[in-house]
Design a protein around this motif. Structure first.
Motif, PDB file in Angstrom:
ATOM      1  N   PHE A   9       0.831  -1.195   0.000  1.00  0.00           N
ATOM      2  CA  PHE A   9       0.000   0.000   0.000  1.00  0.00           C
ATOM      3  C   PHE A   9       0.870   1.250   0.000  1.00  0.00           C
ATOM      4  O   PHE A   9       1.793   1.374   0.807  1.00  0.00           O
ATOM      5  CB  PHE A   9      -0.893   0.028   1.251  1.00  0.00           C
ATOM      6  N   GLU A  24      10.019   2.805  15.228  1.00  0.00           N
ATOM      7  CA  GLU A  24       8.594   2.635  14.941  1.00  0.00           C
ATOM      8  C   GLU A  24       8.215   3.713  13.938  1.00  0.00           C
ATOM      9  O   GLU A  24       8.390   4.903  14.211  1.00  0.00           O
ATOM     10  CB  GLU A  24       7.840   2.817  16.263  1.00  0.00           C
ATOM     11  N   VAL A  27       2.831   5.160   9.063  1.00  0.00           N
ATOM     12  CA  VAL A  27       2.597   5.553   7.679  1.00  0.00           C
ATOM     13  C   VAL A  27       1.098   5.742   7.464  1.00  0.00           C
ATOM     14  O   VAL A  27       0.295   4.873   7.809  1.00  0.00           O
ATOM     15  CB  VAL A  27       3.120   4.461   6.711  1.00  0.00           C
ATOM     16  N   VAL A  33      -6.139   6.564   8.045  1.00  0.00           N
ATOM     17  CA  VAL A  33      -5.753   5.158   8.200  1.00  0.00           C
ATOM     18  C   VAL A  33      -4.236   5.044   8.274  1.00  0.00           C
ATOM     19  O   VAL A  33      -3.535   5.304   7.300  1.00  0.00           O
ATOM     20  CB  VAL A  33      -6.284   4.293   7.028  1.00  0.00           C
ATOM     21  N   ASP A  34      -3.744   4.669   9.461  1.00  0.00           N
ATOM     22  CA  ASP A  34      -2.301   4.558   9.659  1.00  0.00           C
ATOM     23  C   ASP A  34      -1.894   3.095   9.782  1.00  0.00           C
ATOM     24  O   ASP A  34      -2.633   2.284  10.337  1.00  0.00           O
ATOM     25  CB  ASP A  34      -1.886   5.256  10.972  1.00  0.00           C
ATOM     26  N   ILE A  35      -0.702   2.765   9.293  1.00  0.00           N
ATOM     27  CA  ILE A  35      -0.113   1.449   9.524  1.00  0.00           C
ATOM     28  C   ILE A  35       1.223   1.684  10.218  1.00  0.00           C
ATOM     29  O   ILE A  35       1.978   2.577   9.841  1.00  0.00           O
ATOM     30  CB  ILE A  35       0.071   0.659   8.197  1.00  0.00           C
ATOM     31  N   VAL A  36       1.462   0.901  11.276  1.00  0.00           N
ATOM     32  CA  VAL A  36       2.679   1.057  12.064  1.00  0.00           C
ATOM     33  C   VAL A  36       3.649  -0.076  11.751  1.00  0.00           C
ATOM     34  O   VAL A  36       3.265  -1.247  11.773  1.00  0.00           O
ATOM     35  CB  VAL A  36       2.361   1.066  13.572  1.00  0.00           C
ATOM     36  N   ALA A  37       4.891   0.269  11.462  1.00  0.00           N
ATOM     37  CA  ALA A  37       5.927  -0.717  11.168  1.00  0.00           C
ATOM     38  C   ALA A  37       7.031  -0.627  12.207  1.00  0.00           C
ATOM     39  O   ALA A  37       7.450   0.466  12.586  1.00  0.00           O
ATOM     40  CB  ALA A  37       6.521  -0.454   9.786  1.00  0.00           C
ATOM     41  N   ALA A  56       6.003   2.866   0.609  1.00  0.00           N
ATOM     42  CA  ALA A  56       4.967   1.845   0.460  1.00  0.00           C
ATOM     43  C   ALA A  56       5.109   0.897   1.643  1.00  0.00           C
ATOM     44  O   ALA A  56       6.212   0.666   2.144  1.00  0.00           O
ATOM     45  CB  ALA A  56       5.137   1.090  -0.844  1.00  0.00           C
ATOM     46  N   VAL A  57       3.972   0.395   2.096  1.00  0.00           N
ATOM     47  CA  VAL A  57       3.928  -0.569   3.198  1.00  0.00           C
ATOM     48  C   VAL A  57       3.828  -1.940   2.551  1.00  0.00           C
ATOM     49  O   VAL A  57       3.073  -2.115   1.591  1.00  0.00           O
ATOM     50  CB  VAL A  57       2.690  -0.262   4.063  1.00  0.00           C
TER      51      VAL A  57
ATOM     52  N   ASN B   7      -1.811  -3.034  14.238  1.00  0.00           N
ATOM     53  CA  ASN B   7      -2.593  -2.757  13.044  1.00  0.00           C
ATOM     54  C   ASN B   7      -3.844  -3.620  12.997  1.00  0.00           C
ATOM     55  O   ASN B   7      -3.752  -4.840  12.900  1.00  0.00           O
ATOM     56  CB  ASN B   7      -1.714  -3.004  11.819  1.00  0.00           C
ATOM     57  N   PHE B   9      -7.777  -3.557  11.202  1.00  0.00           N
ATOM     58  CA  PHE B   9      -8.675  -2.879  10.262  1.00  0.00           C
ATOM     59  C   PHE B   9      -9.943  -3.691  10.063  1.00  0.00           C
ATOM     60  O   PHE B   9      -9.873  -4.896   9.808  1.00  0.00           O
ATOM     61  CB  PHE B   9      -7.982  -2.701   8.902  1.00  0.00           C
ATOM     62  N   ALA B  61       3.199  -5.102  14.214  1.00  0.00           N
ATOM     63  CA  ALA B  61       4.101  -4.097  13.634  1.00  0.00           C
ATOM     64  C   ALA B  61       5.438  -4.688  13.177  1.00  0.00           C
ATOM     65  O   ALA B  61       6.005  -4.250  12.171  1.00  0.00           O
ATOM     66  CB  ALA B  61       4.353  -2.974  14.646  1.00  0.00           C
ATOM     67  N   VAL B  64       5.664  -5.709   9.468  1.00  0.00           N
ATOM     68  CA  VAL B  64       5.465  -4.723   8.409  1.00  0.00           C
ATOM     69  C   VAL B  64       6.813  -4.192   7.900  1.00  0.00           C
ATOM     70  O   VAL B  64       7.685  -3.840   8.689  1.00  0.00           O
ATOM     71  CB  VAL B  64       4.597  -3.549   8.921  1.00  0.00           C
ATOM     72  N   MET B  65       6.964  -4.167   6.579  1.00  0.00           N
ATOM     73  CA  MET B  65       8.167  -3.599   5.963  1.00  0.00           C
ATOM     74  C   MET B  65       7.801  -2.328   5.220  1.00  0.00           C
ATOM     75  O   MET B  65       6.629  -2.082   4.936  1.00  0.00           O
ATOM     76  CB  MET B  65       8.743  -4.592   4.943  1.00  0.00           C
ATOM     77  N   LEU B  66       8.823  -1.564   4.879  1.00  0.00           N
ATOM     78  CA  LEU B  66       8.582  -0.357   4.098  1.00  0.00           C
ATOM     79  C   LEU B  66       9.447  -0.392   2.846  1.00  0.00           C
ATOM     80  O   LEU B  66      10.522  -1.003   2.835  1.00  0.00           O
ATOM     81  CB  LEU B  66       8.891   0.891   4.938  1.00  0.00           C
ATOM     82  N   ASP B  67       8.967   0.275   1.795  1.00  0.00           N
ATOM     83  CA  ASP B  67       9.666   0.320   0.509  1.00  0.00           C
ATOM     84  C   ASP B  67       9.665   1.794   0.103  1.00  0.00           C
ATOM     85  O   ASP B  67       8.604   2.360  -0.185  1.00  0.00           O
ATOM     86  CB  ASP B  67       8.859  -0.534  -0.493  1.00  0.00           C
TER      87      ASP B  67
ATOM     88  N   VAL F  21      11.589   1.748  21.908  1.00  0.00           N
ATOM     89  CA  VAL F  21      10.592   1.340  20.907  1.00  0.00           C
ATOM     90  C   VAL F  21      10.009  -0.044  21.203  1.00  0.00           C
ATOM     91  O   VAL F  21       8.813  -0.269  21.096  1.00  0.00           O
ATOM     92  CB  VAL F  21      11.229   1.346  19.492  1.00  0.00           C
TER      93      VAL F  21
END
Lengths: 68, 68, 68, 68, 68, 68
Positions: A9, A24, A27, A33-37, A56-57, B7, B9, B61, B64-67, F21
């Motif tokens: 996403f 932490e 995003v 709508v937040d997503i936590v990584a 992107a998540v 997270n 939803f 959390a 979850v990865m980020l790009d 964290v």
């Protein structure tokens, strides 16, 4: 290249909290709508993640649970 | 009770594909936004997951990865 | 784009075993060194993974354990 | 005893960065090939992980993604 | 060798359900207390897992959630 | 609501170690049997986790390994 991870996403970094090893990152993927990584602080630095940055998540399907 | 997973939803099951051990469940969490979960087929049966059922998606959390 | 996942290795698909929902993909990342991934069969199809195809293996640091 | 985890590689600890709860351990599994693990600092202490120590890296197949 | 994974419990395999790629293994770790693992069918075969076999359950701390 | 995660055990928080964290929470699920969870410190605060609090431990089957 395309990732096998089924869930991807687009969003914008809203907040970054950095610890010694883990960070932490929050995003916003849609309005409200937040997503936590929880990723390593080294990755936060390597990717230059900071509030406002487009990102992107990515989430592998085997990591997703359901509550019904 | 409240889950530690950051997270969560709400959504509606859109599709269920059942294998012998694992199942793939597609949940629509917003118009046009789907999240895919790979969970055991026994959980699909135990929770009675089927198209149209209300469910929540839960993601830790640390998964979850980020790009960026 | 760059992924937050710390571990990324280039390799070549050596074998794909497809089940109804999950598939097992063996990737040779160095001569004699294979990494096995369990991903959804839909991802195998979406990415066109088959023996001989170039691919990268991606592993989040929080998924790695040590045995010492 | 043998672990069900499909991916196991011998290596040598190259670096340890310890936070309060989590630690980042870099293991060299082949010349120039490092794998990074995020494990608890208590495990680092319990296993006596420090630069130079022989260790094995262990990764479950369901945690591996592909990028093709 | 000792694993970094913080949670390790001895038990006895109670049931194995094998799919093409993934298998579901139920392990009794205390009277009336079962833990279910979803691992690859190849690992079930490689370890010779079958009802009655002694085994240990291994869970990384980052994979554990709480519900309070 | 019921969670798809196959493994859920009631227990009592025994110890909480909070980092910036991530936090490490030890839960006693049976006399002498502890399970350790690495969750975000924000979740520890949000759920009010502290020694003595009743909680349940939740583990997805795909995160469980076996050692046989």
């Amino acid at each position: 290249m395309a990732l096998s991870a089924r869930n991807q996403f687009k969003g914008k970094v809203k907040d970054v909290k950095k610890g010694m090893v883990m960070a932490e990152v929050t995003v916003e993927v849609a309005p409200g709508v937040d997503i936590v990584a929880a990723i390593t602080t080294s990755s936060v630095d390597r990717l230059g993640l900071a509030a406002g940055k487009e990102t992107a998540v990515v989430i592998k399907a085997t990591s997703v649970m359901l509550d019904a």
